[in-house]
Motif scaffolding. Structure first.
Motif, PDB file in Angstrom:
ATOM      1  N   HIS A 203      14.431  -1.225  13.810  1.00 53.16           N
ATOM      2  CA  HIS A 203      13.598   0.045  13.100  1.00 53.16           C
ATOM      3  C   HIS A 203      14.811   0.732  13.062  1.00 53.16           C
ATOM      4  O   HIS A 203      15.422   1.422  14.082  1.00 53.16           O
TER       5      HIS A 203
ATOM      6  N   THR B 148       8.395  -9.547   8.854  1.00 58.08           N
ATOM      7  CA  THR B 148       9.877  -9.078   9.113  1.00 58.08           C
ATOM      8  C   THR B 148      10.593  -8.431   7.938  1.00 58.08           C
ATOM      9  O   THR B 148      10.122  -8.710   6.820  1.00 58.08           O
TER      10      THR B 148
ATOM     11  N   MET C 116      -2.445  -5.819   6.736  1.00 58.92           N
ATOM     12  CA  MET C 116      -1.138  -6.079   7.439  1.00 58.92           C
ATOM     13  C   MET C 116      -0.583  -4.141   8.010  1.00 58.92           C
ATOM     14  O   MET C 116      -0.915  -3.589   7.557  1.00 58.92           O
ATOM     15  N   ALA C 117      -1.138  -4.110   9.659  1.00 60.02           N
ATOM     16  CA  ALA C 117      -1.232  -2.976   9.784  1.00 60.02           C
ATOM     17  C   ALA C 117      -0.010  -2.337   9.649  1.00 60.02           C
ATOM     18  O   ALA C 117       0.655  -2.555  10.624  1.00 60.02           O
ATOM     19  N   LEU C 118       0.344  -1.228   8.912  1.00 59.41           N
ATOM     20  CA  LEU C 118       1.795  -0.037   8.612  1.00 59.41           C
ATOM     21  C   LEU C 118       1.009   1.282   9.442  1.00 59.41           C
ATOM     22  O   LEU C 118       0.379   1.602   9.321  1.00 59.41           O
TER      23      LEU C 118
ATOM     24  N   ALA D 107       4.267  -5.017  11.019  1.00 56.04           N
ATOM     25  CA  ALA D 107       5.922  -5.404  11.253  1.00 56.04           C
ATOM     26  C   ALA D 107       6.759  -5.825  11.576  1.00 56.04           C
ATOM     27  O   ALA D 107       6.277  -5.362  12.905  1.00 56.04           O
TER      28      ALA D 107
ATOM     29  N   GLY E  59       4.098   3.140   7.915  1.00 56.65           N
ATOM     30  CA  GLY E  59       4.250   4.683   6.787  1.00 56.65           C
ATOM     31  C   GLY E  59       5.714   4.692   7.063  1.00 56.65           C
ATOM     32  O   GLY E  59       5.637   4.790   8.217  1.00 56.65           O
TER      33      GLY E  59
ATOM     34  N   TYR F  71       0.609  -1.624   0.493  1.00 57.76           N
ATOM     35  CA  TYR F  71       0.533  -0.165   0.073  1.00 57.76           C
ATOM     36  C   TYR F  71       1.418   1.038   0.129  1.00 57.76           C
ATOM     37  O   TYR F  71       1.647   0.917   0.734  1.00 57.76           O
TER      38      TYR F  71
HETATM   39  P1  FAD Z   1       5.518   1.027  14.060  1.00 56.92           P
HETATM   40  O1  FAD Z   1       4.994   0.042  14.605  1.00 56.92           O
HETATM   41  O2  FAD Z   1       4.727   2.948  14.476  1.00 56.92           O
HETATM   42  O3  FAD Z   1       7.433   1.515  14.590  1.00 56.92           O
HETATM   43  C1  FAD Z   1       7.939   2.116  14.140  1.00 56.92           C
HETATM   44  C2  FAD Z   1       8.488   3.287  15.026  1.00 56.92           C
HETATM   45  O4  FAD Z   1       8.072   3.800  15.780  1.00 56.92           O
HETATM   46  C3  FAD Z   1      10.075   1.818  15.450  1.00 56.92           C
HETATM   47  O5  FAD Z   1      11.008   3.241  15.978  1.00 56.92           O
HETATM   48  C4  FAD Z   1       8.904   1.769  16.762  1.00 56.92           C
HETATM   49  O6  FAD Z   1      10.078   1.159  18.031  1.00 56.92           O
HETATM   50  C5  FAD Z   1       8.803   3.068  17.536  1.00 56.92           C
HETATM   51  N1  FAD Z   1       6.982   2.652  17.937  1.00 56.92           N
HETATM   52  C6  FAD Z   1       6.126   2.321  17.375  1.00 56.92           C
HETATM   53  N2  FAD Z   1       5.387   2.319  18.569  1.00 56.92           N
HETATM   54  C7  FAD Z   1       5.844   3.116  19.336  1.00 56.92           C
HETATM   55  C8  FAD Z   1       4.821   4.583  20.356  1.00 56.92           C
HETATM   56  N3  FAD Z   1       4.215   3.629  21.055  1.00 56.92           N
HETATM   57  N4  FAD Z   1       5.601   5.203  21.249  1.00 56.92           N
HETATM   58  C9  FAD Z   1       6.458   5.026  20.038  1.00 56.92           C
HETATM   59  N5  FAD Z   1       7.461   4.696  19.146  1.00 56.92           N
HETATM   60  C10 FAD Z   1       7.061   3.753  19.151  1.00 56.92           C
HETATM   61  N6  FAD Z   1       6.052   0.978   4.327  1.00 56.92           N
HETATM   62  C11 FAD Z   1       4.185   0.908   2.650  1.00 56.92           C
HETATM   63  O7  FAD Z   1       4.441   2.391   2.973  1.00 56.92           O
HETATM   64  N7  FAD Z   1       3.697  -0.197   2.704  1.00 56.92           N
HETATM   65  C12 FAD Z   1       3.765  -0.945   2.643  1.00 56.92           C
HETATM   66  O8  FAD Z   1       2.884  -1.868   1.563  1.00 56.92           O
HETATM   67  C13 FAD Z   1       4.637  -1.633   4.077  1.00 56.92           C
HETATM   68  N8  FAD Z   1       4.981  -2.916   3.966  1.00 56.92           N
HETATM   69  C14 FAD Z   1       5.481  -3.227   4.692  1.00 56.92           C
HETATM   70  C15 FAD Z   1       6.114  -4.673   5.532  1.00 56.92           C
HETATM   71  C16 FAD Z   1       6.760  -5.365   6.172  1.00 56.92           C
HETATM   72  C17 FAD Z   1       7.204  -6.456   6.061  1.00 56.92           C
HETATM   73  C18 FAD Z   1       7.595  -4.247   6.888  1.00 56.92           C
HETATM   74  C19 FAD Z   1       9.042  -4.743   7.327  1.00 56.92           C
HETATM   75  C20 FAD Z   1       7.746  -2.328   6.301  1.00 56.92           C
HETATM   76  C21 FAD Z   1       6.745  -2.096   5.242  1.00 56.92           C
HETATM   77  N9  FAD Z   1       6.659  -0.450   5.170  1.00 56.92           N
HETATM   78  C22 FAD Z   1       5.836  -0.924   3.792  1.00 56.92           C
HETATM   79  C23 FAD Z   1       7.363   0.205   5.524  1.00 56.92           C
HETATM   80  C24 FAD Z   1       6.756   0.359   7.192  1.00 56.92           C
HETATM   81  O9  FAD Z   1       6.029   0.893   6.766  1.00 56.92           O
HETATM   82  C25 FAD Z   1       8.468   1.400   7.347  1.00 56.92           C
HETATM   83  O10 FAD Z   1       9.382   0.623   7.762  1.00 56.92           O
HETATM   84  C26 FAD Z   1       7.377   2.442   8.926  1.00 56.92           C
HETATM   85  O11 FAD Z   1       9.041   3.127   8.725  1.00 56.92           O
HETATM   86  C27 FAD Z   1       7.525   1.676   9.827  1.00 56.92           C
HETATM   87  O12 FAD Z   1       6.398   0.874   9.635  1.00 56.92           O
HETATM   88  P2  FAD Z   1       5.477   0.057  11.422  1.00 56.92           P
HETATM   89  O13 FAD Z   1       4.433  -0.906  11.173  1.00 56.92           O
HETATM   90  O14 FAD Z   1       6.504  -0.910  11.254  1.00 56.92           O
HETATM   91  O15 FAD Z   1       5.604   1.423  12.412  1.00 56.92           O
END
Ligand code: FAD
Length: 291
Positions: free
Chosen positions: A152, A178, A104-106, A146, A108, A49
Motif C-alpha cells: 500500500h 488484490t 468488501m470492507a475497506l 483489500a 477508503g 462504494y
Molecule cells: P487498510 O487495510 O486500513 O490499510 C491502509 C494502510 O494502513 C496500509 O498502509 C496498511 O498497511 C495500514 N494499516 C492497516 N491496518 C493498520 C493498523 N491497525 N495500524 C496501522 N496501520 C495500519 N476505495 C473506495 O473508496 N471505494 C471502493 O469501493 C474501493 N474498492 C477497492 C477494492 C480493492 C480490491 C482495492 C485494492 C482498493 C479499493 N479501494 C476502494 C481503495 C482503498 O480504499 C484504498 O486503497 C485505501 O487507501 C486503503 O484501503 P484498505 O481497506 O486497504 O485500508
C-alpha cells in the motif's frame, strides 16, 4: 450466495467490478451497463462504494438488482474512513435489509483534506475496525479485504503491510482481493510471502484491462503499480489509436489471466469499469479456458 462457496468450487472463473452512478440522472445508464455485464453470468460482480459516501445508496441498489434480476452473486463494497459509528451501523443495517451476503470492507482513500484533519477522534482508522464492526453486528456476512502485491502506498515496507493484512484476516476476512498489477511475478512473490506469514484465505487477483491510454496515468497514480517494459511499449505504440489501444489492452489482460490460471489461480477479478464490451471480449477470449 457466499463468495467462499463460489471460490471453493475450484472452477476457473471470472468476476467483474462495476461502479455505481454518482447522480440520479446517470442511474439508468449505469444500471443497463451492469445488467449487460450480469448477462455474461460471471462468478460474481462487485459494486464499489464512494469514499465520501455519496454513492452508498446506489451501491446497494445496483448490487440488489444484479442479484435479484440476474441471479449473479454480488459483493457490495463499504468504506469507513472518517465515518461515525452511527453512520456505519446504519449502513450495515441497510445492507442486511437489502439481503447483501458479501461485503468488501475497506478503509477508503485519505483525501488531502482528510490527511490534514485531526484524526484523533476517528472511530474507524483502518479497515480492520470496520471488519470488527461487521462481525460484531451479528449478521452472517462473508467479508473480504483489500491487499496490495506492491504494498500500500502509505506503508513503510512490505513486512509491515503484511502484518496489518494478517490482522485484518484474523479479525474476520474470508478472502482478499488484490490491487491491480501488470506483472504477474509481483503477485506470485506476494502470495509466497503472505502464505509464509500464515495468511491462508483465498486471494483473488484483480486485473485492470487498460483500454484507454489517457486513463493509464490516473490508474498508475492511484495504485502506484509498476509498469513492465512490455506494457510500456504497448502503450507507446498503440496509445494514440483508441481502437488499437483497446484491442491491445484487452489482449494484455487476457494474457495475464491465462498465466494466472496456468499457475493455480481459479478466480480472477476484472476491473471492467462498467464496460460490457470489454468484459464480454475478455470472456470470449477465454471461452475454452473457463469453467
Ligand atoms: P487498510 O487495510 O486500513 O490499510 C491502509 C494502510 O494502513 C496500509 O498502509 C496498511 O498497511 C495500514 N494499516 C492497516 N491496518 C493498520 C493498523 N491497525 N495500524 C496501522 N496501520 C495500519 N476505495 C473506495 O473508496 N471505494 C471502493 O469501493 C474501493 N474498492 C477497492 C477494492 C480493492 C480490491 C482495492 C485494492 C482498493 C479499493 N479501494 C476502494 C481503495 C482503498 O480504499 C484504498 O486503497 C485505501 O487507501 C486503503 O484501503 P484498505 O481497506 O486497504 O485500508
Amino acid at each position: 450466495m457466499k463468495l467462499t462457496e463460489i471460490l471453493g468450487q475450484n472452477r476457473l472463473t471470472l468476476s467483474f467490478e462495476v461502479f455505481p452512478p454518482k447522480t440520479d440522472t446517470s442511474f439508468d445508464s449505469v444500471r443497463c451497463a451492469t445488467e449487460e455485464i450480469a448477462r455474461l453470468h460471471p462468478a460474481f460482480m462487485s459494486v464499489t462504494y464512494g469514499a465520501g459516501g455519496g454513492t452508498s445508496r446506489y451501491t446497494l441498489e445496483i448490487a440488489k438488482n444484479i442479484w435479484q434480476r440476474h441471479g449473479v452473486p454480488t459483493l457490495a463494497h463499504l468504506t469507513c474512513v472518517s465515518s461515525t459509528r452511527g453512520t456505519v451501523r446504519q449502513k450495515i443495517a441497510d445492507m442486511r435489509e437489502a439481503g447483501i451476503e458479501n461485503v468488501m470492507a475497506l478503509r477508503g482513500d485519505l483525501t488531502p483534506e482528510l490527511e490534514q484533519s485531526d484524526r484523533s477522534g476517528w472511530t474507524y482508522r483502518h479497515a480492520v475496525d470496520l471488519i470488527r464492526e461487521l462481525r460484531e453486528s451479528g449478521a452472517d456476512f462473508c467479508i473480504g479485504g483489500a491487499c496490495y502485491p506492491e504494498i500500500h502506498p502509505e506503508s513503510r515496507n512490505q513486512a509491515e503491510d503484511i502484518r496489518y493484512l494478517k490482522e485484518k484476516v484474523d479479525a474476520g476476512c474470508s478472502f482478499l482481493t488484490t490491487q491491480m498489477f501488470f506483472d504477474n511475478n509481483l503477485l506470485y512473490n506476494f502470495l509466497y510471502k503472505i502464505r509464509e506469514a500464515g495468511i491462508t484465505v483465498p486471494v483473488i487477483p484483480g486485473i485492470m484491462p487498460i483500454t484507454n491510454a489517457s486513463y493509464l496515468d490516473r490508474a498508475i497514480r492511484l495504485s502506484g503499480s509498476f509498469m513492465p517494459q512490455r506494457f510500456k511499449s504497448l502503450v507507446d505504440r498503440f496509445g494514440s489509436s483508441p481502437a488499437a489501444m483497446k484491442q491491445a489492452g484487452i489482449a494484455y489482460a487476457t494474457d495475464q489471466i491465462i498465466d494466472l490460471f496456468a499457475n493455480g489461480i481459479t478466480n480472477v477479478h476484472v476491473y471492467s469499469m462498467n464496460k460490457p464490451d470489454v468484459a464480454a471480449q475478455i470472456q470470449a477470449n477465454l471461452s475454452d479456458v473457463l469453467g
